[in-house]
Each structure stands twice: as structure tokens, then as C-alpha cells.
Design a protein around this motif. Structure first.
Motif, PDB file in Angstrom:
ATOM      1  N   ILE A  97      -4.265  -2.340  -5.318  1.00 38.09           N
ATOM      2  CA  ILE A  97      -5.529  -1.870  -4.667  1.00 38.09           C
ATOM      3  C   ILE A  97      -6.634  -2.943  -4.833  1.00 38.09           C
ATOM      4  O   ILE A  97      -7.367  -3.237  -4.108  1.00 38.09           O
ATOM      5  CB  ILE A  97      -5.874  -0.470  -5.063  1.00 38.09           C
ATOM      6  CG1 ILE A  97      -4.757   0.629  -4.802  1.00 38.09           C
ATOM      7  CG2 ILE A  97      -7.121  -0.136  -4.618  1.00 38.09           C
ATOM      8  CD1 ILE A  97      -4.700   0.702  -3.188  1.00 38.09           C
ATOM      9  N   LEU A 156       0.727  -1.165  -0.069  1.00 38.86           N
ATOM     10  CA  LEU A 156      -0.067  -0.111   0.157  1.00 38.86           C
ATOM     11  C   LEU A 156       0.779   1.354  -0.131  1.00 38.86           C
ATOM     12  O   LEU A 156       0.657   2.356  -0.474  1.00 38.86           O
ATOM     13  CB  LEU A 156      -0.917   0.159   1.051  1.00 38.86           C
ATOM     14  CG  LEU A 156      -2.064  -1.014   1.004  1.00 38.86           C
ATOM     15  CD1 LEU A 156      -2.887  -0.979   2.344  1.00 38.86           C
ATOM     16  CD2 LEU A 156      -2.965  -0.780  -0.195  1.00 38.86           C
ATOM     17  N   HIS A 209      -6.473  -5.748  -2.864  1.00 42.00           N
ATOM     18  CA  HIS A 209      -7.051  -5.462  -1.378  1.00 42.00           C
ATOM     19  C   HIS A 209      -8.337  -5.237  -1.315  1.00 42.00           C
ATOM     20  O   HIS A 209      -9.063  -4.374  -0.572  1.00 42.00           O
ATOM     21  CB  HIS A 209      -6.230  -4.204  -1.096  1.00 42.00           C
ATOM     22  CG  HIS A 209      -4.990  -4.582  -0.250  1.00 42.00           C
ATOM     23  ND1 HIS A 209      -4.038  -4.742  -1.441  1.00 42.00           N
ATOM     24  CD2 HIS A 209      -4.189  -4.638   0.669  1.00 42.00           C
ATOM     25  CE1 HIS A 209      -2.589  -4.912  -0.536  1.00 42.00           C
ATOM     26  NE2 HIS A 209      -2.955  -4.977   0.589  1.00 42.00           N
TER      27      HIS A 209
END
Ligand code: ADP
Length: 568
Positions: free
Chosen positions: A527, A448, A530
Motif C-alpha cells: 500500500i 492490491l 502505492h
């Protein structure tokens, strides 16, 4: 006899020319063939066999015969008077018992209008058919129980010659032109050596293509060789067949759709060993073999497709991992100077504290307490430097994401620290607006932070050319009312083409000299892994606005309208 699937029995009895009834052990009818229906009229399933008896005495005799056969007692042949379209004549009945796959014993009752020929001939014929039936049942079983086609074909060949009635059997597959040969893939029997160097063909241009197997394959019809010693078309193999005592054979082709794909051949050591009954049985077997081959091919195709899909998936994963590594190395240059700056601080502090400790100890009256305190600070700073090194190492080694709860503000602040040198060099003013709710997500910190670093470095790059206006970068975090953590990085730089922001996320799209065009696509895939979203739009500062949203770990609190609006 081996168990036999009930469904196969219908085809079996239809292959027999005379009337046949299959009865259960309690004398109820299970099924009949067409010849029996023609003889006795329709006999509904489950009807008692006694309907066929003209009087009680015959009926009792018939039921007793059925029970005797079913128990495996008594003779297998008897003359009975049965009521049929052709009068209540005395039919000769032959009974034999088979075991169905579900374990039930069934009686096959074959009817002959009058006893034919001497008893010995009848007995031999009956035995022959029973052998054929047995071979069929065992072959079907081999097909059902084999995991792969080679085993199934071997099993079929062994099953056919198991009782030694047939001298040889083989299964061959048709080879396409130009070879036009028949390739033997399985074989069994006491005459197996006959197959060594055996040449078979289905070409009509060669003498060896005119024999039984060539004719069967070309015409798509079974071929019966009545006597190997006299049949002219068998000449190429005659001498060899004589050596192995092979006198007659049946060759049955099998097909996939309209195309003949192979043949199965069975040989006996006496002439004329194959009548229409055996032919019917082996034809049925060939059909099942073709079905099994089709099934096996479909399975192989499915397996190959599945393996190709897996390999492609694996290749994609490897490429993705490789790209991530490359992107990480590319960002090294970006923040190496920040790293050096960060690590310099604890090292300078270590030097200062160690010197202080030495000074406290070098006094005439050493001040142990102060020296200890300075040494404690040295240890603390050494630990801090160690942590920075550890984190850096983790950054480069991180291939497998480690998901843990993390504070998004912490991660943002740390990433901003990484880029302090770049910020200063580009004279960028960074404004932060981080949510006081300190939103938390479940994620891999390093991945991240790599996304944050990409967005921040891109923002700094974008404002570098602002000559006539200040260079601004605004980093925000917030929580949306749909339970997402929203992070935005906005600048007042060159801006984006609003009609095509999606192409920025294509691999290798770049407008920078020395750019590689991997930062944004890799950031988006991180992303999305996730369970979040990453997108771009025009921002209120006149430059670009990049946002990503991730599922929040905390229960959502209401976000400010501006942040919620930005998420749409
Ligand atoms: P690279 O930085 O190597 O070019 P990226 O995938 O990170 O690769 O970016 C792709 C392209 O997207 C950049 O070359 C640039 O044209 C555009 N871009 C990214 N961020 C911004 C921004 N903040 N402002 C304007 N354009 C941007």
C-alpha cells in the motif's frame, strides 16, 4: 613550460630567498615575495613597475626589458637601477616567462644585488632553478589532470624527470609498524632500475632506517643528501648508487594531519644539486601530493559508502520480493479450493454444451444452427476458463508491479469470490457496502488484491471461534473528502489490543498456530508503494477494523461521514 595555477605562484616565490616580482606583460605588478617587499617597500598589485625606476631613462629601459622578456626576445638578464630601501643601486635582474593556467604570460623578475660569480655559474644556477620550476609546473598539471591516484603519482614522477636533469624520482608510502617500511608506489627516470630490490625503512632500529628517506619520514622534515659518495648514513646504498651515477638527493615527507604518510625523493647525478630553492619547490609539491592522496581517500570512502548503501538497498528489495513471493505461496492454500470451484463452472458448461452440439449433429436431420450456437458457448466458456488460468498464473509470476487504472469495487468483488469456499466453511456472513461512485486508483491489480485477500482471510480467521454470536465480515469502499479511496475490512471476531496495533505490522508477528506473520507487513509495504496508508483499529462490530487509503484517480466526491471518520 606547462601552464601553472596562479595560486601556486605565491608559494613558489616565497620559497625563493631573493627578491622576486611577478609582472604582467604590460609591466604591471601581479605579486611580490616578502624579500622584495623588504627591499622595495609595499608595492600594491597592479602598480606600474616604473615606480621602481629612479629616472625616466631607467624606467624606459626597465619597461623595454619587461616587454622583451614577455615576448621571449632579448636576454634574460640585465643590470638595472631600481629604487629600493637599499638605495637606488644597480640590481642585477633575471627575467623568465611562464604561462599561467588562464593563458596569460607572466614575467618572473628575480633580483640579485650584484652579479655573482662567473657568468657561466650564474647561468647554470638559473637553468637549474628553471628546470625545478618546470618540473613543479608539470607535476602540478599531472595532479590536476589525473583521474586516479596511481596515474597522478606516475605523472608526477615522469614530470620531474622529463627534462633528464634529474636521474630518478620516486613516491613511497609509509607502512605502519611492525613492518615500518617505505613502499615505493611510483617511480621514473633513467636510473629507474636502482629501485629494483631497493629496501627502505623508517625504523630507527635498522641501519637502512637511518638513511635520507628514513630520517625524512621519522623527523617529518625534508632531507638533503649532499654527496652519496661521502655521507656515512648512506653506506647501505652507496655501491648501488654508484652503479647508477646517483650523487645527491632530496627527500621530502608528506603528511595527513600530523601523521607522515609518505615521501617523494628526487636524485641528481652530481653532488650538491639541491639548494633551498629546489627544496622549497619539492616541499610544495609534496604538500599537493598529500592533498591529492587525502582527496582520493575521501573519494574512495565515499564510493565505498555509496556502494554499501546500494547493496543494502538491493538486498532489501530482494528480501521484500522474496517475502512477497512467500506470502503469495502461503495464500495458495487459502484460495486453491475457491479457484477449483471457479474453474469447475466453465468446464462443466463446456462439457454440457459440447454434448448438446453432438446431439444436434446426431439427429436424422442435423440442426446445424443449434450445433453452431452450442459450439459458440463452448468457445466462450473455454475462454473464461483460460482467463482464470491466466489470472492465476499472473498471480504467482507477478514480481514487478504493473500499474494500471483499476476499479476498486471490481477488485474487491473478485477477491471475495476467491474466498467463497473459506467463507462457507467458516460460516461467515459477508456484507458489502461498496461505493456507488465506483472509485478508481492507479495500481497493480494483483498486489492490491493480495492485500485485500490478506485482510479478508485474517477476518475470516478471527471470527472462526465466535461460538455464541454470528460470524460477520463487512467489506466497504468509499471516497474521502481528501481525495482518497478508502477500503475497510471489519469483523466481529477476537478483536485487537488497542494499545498496540502497530506490532501487528512487524515482520513475523503472529498469534496463529501455523501463522507466519508476513501478511500485514507485506500488505502495508504494498500500500505504501502505492503512495497510500494501511492501519488497524477497533471496529464498531466489536472485532477488528483494517483500513487502507489510496490516492483516488477520479475527482473526489463527498464521502459519507462514517467513512470519512474511519479514515482518521
Ligand atoms: P498471520 O496471519 O500469518 O499471523 P498477519 O501478518 O496477516 O500474519 O497477521 C499478524 C497477526 O495480526 C495475526 O497473527 C493476528 O494476531 C493479528 N490479526 C490480523 N488480523 C486480525 C483480525 N482481523 N482480528 C484479530 N487479529 C488479527
Amino acid at each position: 613550460m606547462s601552464p601553472i595555477p596562479v595560486a601556486s605562484l605565491r608559494d613558489l616565490i616565497e620559497a625563493l630567498a631573493e627578491p622576486v616580482l611577478i609582472l604582467r606583460a604590460d609591466a604591471r605588478i601581479l605579486m611580490t615575495n616578502k624579500a622584495a617587499t623588504a627591499c622595495f617597500g609595499e608595492m600594491p598589485a597592479d602598480q606600474d613597475i616604473r615606480i621602481l625606476a629612479p629616472d625616466d631613462a631607467v624606467a624606459d629601459d626597465l619597461t623595454t626589458f619587461v616587454r622583451c622578456c614577455a615576448r621571449g626576445q632579448g636576454g634574460v638578464e640585465r643590470t638595472l637601477s631600481l629604487r629600493g630601501a637599499r638605495s637606488a643601486a644597480g640590481f642585477r635582474c633575471r627575467g623568465s616567462v611562464i604561462r599561467a593556467l588562464d593563458g596569460e604570460d607572466l614575467l618572473i623578475l628575480r633580483l640579485v644585488e650584484a652579479p655573482v660569480g662567473p657568468a657561466a655559474a650564474t647561468e647554470a644556477e638559473l637553468r637549474r632553478l628553471n628546470w625545478a620550476l618546470g618540473a613543479y609546473a608539470r607535476s602540478s598539471e599531472a595532479l590536476i589532470h589525473s583521474d586516479n591516484l596511481d596515474d597522478a603519482m606516475d605523472g608526477i614522477c615522469r614530470a620531474i624527470v622529463a627534462n633528464d636533469v634529474y636521474a630518478l624520482t620516486w613516491v613511497g608510502l609509509v607502512e605502519p609498524p611492525p613492518s615500518k617500511s617505505i613502499r615505493i608506489v611510483a617511480g621514473a627516470g633513467r636510473a629507474i632500475s636502482y629501485l629494483e630490490n631497493l629496501e627502505l625503512s623508517w625504523s630507527d632500529a635498522a641501519a637502512i632506517g637511518m638513511g635520507p628517506s628514513g630520517s625524512a619520514v621519522r623527523q617529518g622534515r625534508p632531507h638533503i643528501l649532499r654527496d652519496a659518495l661521502t655521507e656515512p648514513s648512506f653506506a647501505p646504498w652507496r655501491d648501488q648508487a654508484r652503479l647508477f651515477d646517483l650523487r645527491s638527493s632530496v627527500t621530502v615527507p608528506f603528511s595527513r594531519g600530523d601523521e607522515v604518510i609518505g615521501a617523494i625523493a628526487v636524485y641528481a647525478d652530481r653532488p650538491d644539486a639541491f639548494g633551498p630553492e629546489e627544496l622549497g619547490l619539492f616541499e610544495k609539491l609534496a604538500e599537493e601530493l598529500a592533498f591529492a592522496i587525502g582527496l582520493q581517500e575521501a573519494r574512495a570512502r565515499l564510493k565505498a559508502a555509496e556502494e554499501a548503501r546500494r547493496a543494502a538497498e538491493e538486498a532489501t528489495r530482494e528480501t521484500q520480493a522474496e517475502l512477497t513471493r512467500v506470502a503469495r505461496l502461503l495464500t495458495v492454500g487459502e484460495f486453491a479450493s475457491s479457484l477449483a470451484h471457479e474453474i469447475n463452472q466453465p468446464i462443466a458448461a463446456i462439457m454440457a454444451n459440447s454434448e448438446a452440439a453432438l446431439r444436434w449433429l446426431a439427429r436424422d436431420v442435423p440442426d446445424i444452427a443449434e450445433a453452431c450456437a452450442a459450439t459458440q458457448r463452448t468457445i466462450r466458456d473455454a475462454k473464461r476458463a483460460g482467463d482464470i488460468v491466466k489470472r492465476t498464473r499472473a498471480w504467482f509470476a507477478n514480481d514487478n508491479p504493473v500499474y494500471a487504472e483499476l476499479d476498486i469495487n471490481d477488485a474487491l468483488e473478485e477477491t471475495l469470490r476467491f474466498t467463497q469456499v473459506e467463507q462457507r466453511q467458516a460460516e461467515v456472513t459477508v456484507e458489502t457496502d461498496l461505493s456507488p461512485a465506483r472509485p478508481r486508483v492507479l495500481g497493480d491489480r494483483i498486489q492490491l488484491q493480495q492485500v485485500m485477500l490478506n485482510l479478508i482471510v485474517n477476518g475470516i480467521d478471527a471470527v472462526k471461534d465466535n461460538a455464541d454470536r454470528p460470524r460477520l465480515l463487512k467489506v466497504s469502499s468509499g471516497l474521502t473528502d481528501t481525495g482518497e479511496v478508502l477500503v475497510s475490512v471489519e469483523d466481529n471476531g477476537t478483536g485487537l489490543d488497542p494499545s498496540n496495533t502497530e506490532r501487528l505490522f512487524q515482520h513475523f508477528f503472529t498469534t496463529k498456530t501455523g501463522g507466519i506473520g508476513l501478511g500485514l507487513p507485506i500488505s502495508r509495504s504494498i500500500i505504501e508503494a502505492h503512495r497510500g496508508r494501511l492501519w488497524a483499529s477497533g471496529g464498531a462490530l466489536g472485532g477488528a477494523l483494517f483500513l487502507f487509503a489510496l490516492p483516488a484517480l477520479t475527482s473526489p466526491t463527498l464521502a459519507s461521514p462514517a467513512q470519512t471518520g474511519a479514515a482518521r
